[in-house]
Design a protein around this motif. Structure first.
Motif, PDB file in Angstrom:
ATOM      1  N   ILE A  39       1.190  -1.007   0.025  1.00 25.61           N
ATOM      2  CA  ILE A  39      -0.811  -0.089   0.191  1.00 25.61           C
ATOM      3  C   ILE A  39       0.908   1.666  -0.364  1.00 25.61           C
ATOM      4  CG2 ILE A  39      -1.549   0.890   1.562  1.00 25.61           C
ATOM      5  CD1 ILE A  39      -3.469  -1.144   2.540  1.00 25.61           C
ATOM      6  N   GLY A  40       2.152   0.578   0.857  1.00 18.09           N
ATOM      7  CA  GLY A  40       3.210   2.383   0.979  1.00 18.09           C
ATOM      8  C   GLY A  40       3.003   2.508  -0.624  1.00 18.09           C
ATOM      9  N   ALA A  41       4.017   1.740  -1.916  1.00 19.89           N
ATOM     10  CA  ALA A  41       3.731   1.739  -2.664  1.00 19.89           C
ATOM     11  C   ALA A  41       3.144   2.014  -3.862  1.00 19.89           C
ATOM     12  CB  ALA A  41       5.022   0.515  -3.074  1.00 19.89           C
ATOM     13  N   ARG A  42       1.451   1.491  -3.719  1.00 22.22           N
ATOM     14  CA  ARG A  42       0.784   2.276  -4.052  1.00 22.22           C
ATOM     15  C   ARG A  42       0.631   3.692  -3.956  1.00 22.22           C
ATOM     16  NH1 ARG A  42      -5.237  -0.856  -4.554  1.00 22.22           N
ATOM     17  NH2 ARG A  42      -6.527   0.874  -6.080  1.00 22.22           N
ATOM     18  N   ILE A  43       0.775   4.206  -2.518  1.00 18.83           N
ATOM     19  CA  ILE A  43       0.188   5.543  -2.570  1.00 18.83           C
ATOM     20  C   ILE A  43       1.192   6.265  -3.238  1.00 18.83           C
ATOM     21  CG2 ILE A  43       0.338   7.199  -0.683  1.00 18.83           C
ATOM     22  CD1 ILE A  43      -1.369   4.871   0.988  1.00 18.83           C
ATOM     23  N   TYR A  44       2.738   5.771  -3.314  1.00 23.50           N
ATOM     24  CA  TYR A  44       3.962   7.040  -3.804  1.00 23.50           C
ATOM     25  C   TYR A  44       3.574   6.897  -4.768  1.00 23.50           C
ATOM     26  CZ  TYR A  44       8.571   8.125  -4.946  1.00 23.50           C
ATOM     27  OH  TYR A  44       9.274   8.039  -5.556  1.00 23.50           O
ATOM     28  N   THR A  45       3.217   5.637  -5.541  1.00 18.76           N
ATOM     29  CA  THR A  45       3.026   5.760  -7.442  1.00 18.76           C
ATOM     30  C   THR A  45       2.005   6.694  -7.672  1.00 18.76           C
ATOM     31  OG1 THR A  45       3.975   3.346  -7.539  1.00 18.76           O
ATOM     32  CG2 THR A  45       2.663   4.316  -9.296  1.00 18.76           C
ATOM     33  N   ASP A  56     -10.301   4.355  -5.519  1.00 21.45           N
ATOM     34  CA  ASP A  56      -9.806   2.742  -4.991  1.00 21.45           C
ATOM     35  C   ASP A  56      -8.538   3.138  -4.120  1.00 21.45           C
ATOM     36  OD1 ASP A  56      -8.572   3.830  -7.764  1.00 21.45           O
ATOM     37  OD2 ASP A  56      -7.571   2.265  -8.093  1.00 21.45           O
ATOM     38  N   ASP A  57      -7.969   4.208  -4.652  1.00 23.66           N
ATOM     39  CA  ASP A  57      -6.756   4.039  -3.228  1.00 23.66           C
ATOM     40  C   ASP A  57      -6.833   4.679  -2.603  1.00 23.66           C
ATOM     41  OD1 ASP A  57      -3.946   4.024  -5.652  1.00 23.66           O
ATOM     42  OD2 ASP A  57      -5.406   5.532  -6.537  1.00 23.66           O
ATOM     43  N   TRP A  58      -8.337   5.574  -2.337  1.00 21.20           N
ATOM     44  CA  TRP A  58      -8.605   6.403  -1.104  1.00 21.20           C
ATOM     45  C   TRP A  58      -9.006   5.034  -0.044  1.00 21.20           C
ATOM     46  CZ3 TRP A  58      -6.439   9.899   1.573  1.00 21.20           C
ATOM     47  CH2 TRP A  58      -5.857  11.280   0.205  1.00 21.20           C
ATOM     48  N   ILE A  59      -9.916   4.390  -0.688  1.00 28.38           N
ATOM     49  CA  ILE A  59     -10.930   2.896  -0.163  1.00 28.38           C
ATOM     50  C   ILE A  59      -9.401   2.190   0.491  1.00 28.38           C
ATOM     51  CG2 ILE A  59     -12.181   1.095  -1.075  1.00 28.38           C
ATOM     52  CD1 ILE A  59     -13.595   3.150  -2.805  1.00 28.38           C
ATOM     53  N   MET A  60      -8.467   1.819  -0.417  1.00 29.66           N
ATOM     54  CA  MET A  60      -7.671   0.899  -0.412  1.00 29.66           C
ATOM     55  C   MET A  60      -6.962   1.552   1.288  1.00 29.66           C
ATOM     56  SD  MET A  60      -7.241  -2.424  -0.231  1.00 29.66           S
ATOM     57  CE  MET A  60      -7.416  -2.653  -2.306  1.00 29.66           C
ATOM     58  N   ILE A  61      -6.701   2.814   1.200  1.00 35.31           N
ATOM     59  CA  ILE A  61      -5.816   3.211   2.347  1.00 35.31           C
ATOM     60  C   ILE A  61      -7.113   2.596   3.548  1.00 35.31           C
ATOM     61  CG2 ILE A  61      -5.449   5.492   4.320  1.00 35.31           C
ATOM     62  CD1 ILE A  61      -4.683   6.197   0.847  1.00 35.31           C
ATOM     63  N   ALA A  62      -8.621   3.077   3.139  1.00 31.81           N
ATOM     64  CA  ALA A  62      -9.343   2.961   4.329  1.00 31.81           C
ATOM     65  C   ALA A  62      -9.334   1.441   4.983  1.00 31.81           C
ATOM     66  CB  ALA A  62     -10.856   3.691   4.131  1.00 31.81           C
ATOM     67  N   THR A  63      -9.134   0.822   3.823  1.00 26.86           N
ATOM     68  CA  THR A  63      -9.102  -1.291   3.942  1.00 26.86           C
ATOM     69  C   THR A  63      -7.948  -1.038   4.715  1.00 26.86           C
ATOM     70  OG1 THR A  63      -9.937  -1.438   1.738  1.00 26.86           O
ATOM     71  CG2 THR A  63      -9.484  -3.063   3.049  1.00 26.86           C
ATOM     72  N   PHE A  64      -6.754  -0.972   4.537  1.00 29.03           N
ATOM     73  CA  PHE A  64      -5.169  -0.737   5.617  1.00 29.03           C
ATOM     74  C   PHE A  64      -5.777  -1.010   7.146  1.00 29.03           C
ATOM     75  CE2 PHE A  64      -1.711   0.280   7.055  1.00 29.03           C
ATOM     76  CZ  PHE A  64      -0.834  -1.196   7.271  1.00 29.03           C
ATOM     77  N   ILE A  65      -6.100   0.411   7.385  1.00 24.46           N
ATOM     78  CA  ILE A  65      -6.794   1.111   8.573  1.00 24.46           C
ATOM     79  C   ILE A  65      -7.678   0.069   9.205  1.00 24.46           C
ATOM     80  CG2 ILE A  65      -7.861   3.110   9.733  1.00 24.46           C
ATOM     81  CD1 ILE A  65      -6.830   5.324   7.705  1.00 24.46           C
ATOM     82  N   LEU A 112     -12.667  -6.919   4.834  1.00 23.34           N
ATOM     83  CA  LEU A 112     -12.843  -7.227   3.533  1.00 23.34           C
ATOM     84  C   LEU A 112     -13.526  -6.757   2.581  1.00 23.34           C
ATOM     85  CD1 LEU A 112     -13.417 -10.734   5.822  1.00 23.34           C
ATOM     86  CD2 LEU A 112     -10.992 -10.143   4.113  1.00 23.34           C
ATOM     87  N   THR A 113     -15.110  -5.808   3.152  1.00 22.69           N
ATOM     88  CA  THR A 113     -15.878  -5.300   2.559  1.00 22.69           C
ATOM     89  C   THR A 113     -15.396  -4.246   1.451  1.00 22.69           C
ATOM     90  OG1 THR A 113     -17.633  -6.102   3.961  1.00 22.69           O
ATOM     91  CG2 THR A 113     -18.086  -4.964   2.602  1.00 22.69           C
ATOM     92  N   ILE A 114     -14.860  -3.200   2.242  1.00 22.27           N
ATOM     93  CA  ILE A 114     -13.849  -1.798   1.386  1.00 22.27           C
ATOM     94  C   ILE A 114     -13.102  -2.980   0.742  1.00 22.27           C
ATOM     95  CG2 ILE A 114     -15.421  -0.750   2.745  1.00 22.27           C
ATOM     96  CD1 ILE A 114     -12.673   0.491   4.092  1.00 22.27           C
ATOM     97  N   GLY A 115     -12.476  -3.548   1.258  1.00 23.91           N
ATOM     98  CA  GLY A 115     -11.200  -3.944   0.516  1.00 23.91           C
ATOM     99  C   GLY A 115     -11.706  -4.859  -1.330  1.00 23.91           C
ATOM    100  N   LYS A 116     -12.892  -5.252  -1.481  1.00 21.68           N
ATOM    101  CA  LYS A 116     -12.987  -5.757  -2.587  1.00 21.68           C
ATOM    102  C   LYS A 116     -13.789  -4.795  -3.408  1.00 21.68           C
ATOM    103  CE  LYS A 116     -14.799 -10.860  -0.024  1.00 21.68           C
ATOM    104  NZ  LYS A 116     -14.958 -11.042   0.361  1.00 21.68           N
ATOM    105  N   ILE A 117     -14.439  -3.513  -2.343  1.00 18.54           N
ATOM    106  CA  ILE A 117     -15.079  -2.268  -3.224  1.00 18.54           C
ATOM    107  C   ILE A 117     -14.408  -1.877  -3.973  1.00 18.54           C
ATOM    108  CG2 ILE A 117     -16.137  -0.502  -2.756  1.00 18.54           C
ATOM    109  CD1 ILE A 117     -17.665  -1.735  -0.977  1.00 18.54           C
ATOM    110  N   SER A 118     -12.198  -1.166  -3.442  1.00 22.18           N
ATOM    111  CA  SER A 118     -11.817  -0.866  -3.909  1.00 22.18           C
ATOM    112  C   SER A 118     -11.655  -1.930  -5.039  1.00 22.18           C
ATOM    113  CB  SER A 118     -10.800  -0.669  -2.781  1.00 22.18           C
ATOM    114  OG  SER A 118      -9.438  -0.522  -3.303  1.00 22.18           O
TER     115      SER A 118
END
Length: 187
Positions: A39-45, A56-65, A112-118
């Motif tokens: 996720i760090g690499a994704r955010i940086y890129t 999708d990036d913002w949702i993935m950050i929320a997923t990680f949190i 798990l839910t928002i990861g799929k949504i991302s």
């Protein structure tokens, strides 16, 4: 009334007092470490190099949190006995460990839910066909329709909800088959 399924004192669990917490810590640490790097690499890129971050990036950050929060709750719960048979825990530690495990479930289900949504939002960025858009939005709505009630039912199955982790309370719980059936449907 719900109760912790403890064997009578004369029936010691097979294998003795085994603590699986070190193994669980290693697994959680490895998973969170890999996720943080990816996720760090994704955010940086996306945010720094390409400058085209999307939903999708913002949702993935929320997923990680959410995943991190649920994992931290379980890691703290290991200090009270998650990873050991309840037979060997004091009643107070059994309640604390079980409470943290139950409370972590909302965060894990959400992750798990928002990861799929991302992932669906990521695919939407790549697709330009109308039926893909409708299909993926329908999938996202279905995920929310199924998983929000699962979180609610997780805690609504006992009155009071604290009865899930504290068997000394007065109250009642539904037959566990109902929650189990819905969880299997959700899976």
């Amino acid at each position: 009334m719900i109760y912790f399924p403890q064997p009578p004192p004369s029936e010691v669990p097979a294998g003795g007092d085994q603590d699986k917490a070190p193994m669980l810590r290693a697994i959680i640490g490895a998973e969170l470490g890999v996720c943080a790097v990816v996720i760090g690499a994704r955010i940086y890129t996306r945010f720094r190099l390409a400058r085209n971050a999307g939903m999708d990036d913002w949702i993935m950050i929320a997923t990680f949190i959410c995943a991190l929060t649920g994992s931290i709750m379980n890691l703290v719960g290991m200090e009270y006995g998650i990873g050991r048979h309840v037979y060997y825990l004091s009643p107070d530690n059994a309640i604390k460990a079980t409470r943290l495990d139950w409370l972590a479930q909302a965060f894990v289900i959400t992750a798990l839910t928002i990861g799929k949504i991302s992932v669906a939002f990521f695919i939407l960025r790549l697709s330009n066909t109308r039926w893909h858009t409708w299909f993926l939005h329908a999938v996202n709505v279905t995920l929310v329709i199924i998983n929000v009630p699962l979180i609610v039912l997780t805690y609504a199955q006992c009155k009071p909800a604290a009865l899930l982790w504290d068997p000394s309370l007065e109250g009642y719980c539904w037959d566990p088959i109902h929650q189990g059936t819905f969880a299997i449907f959700q899976g």
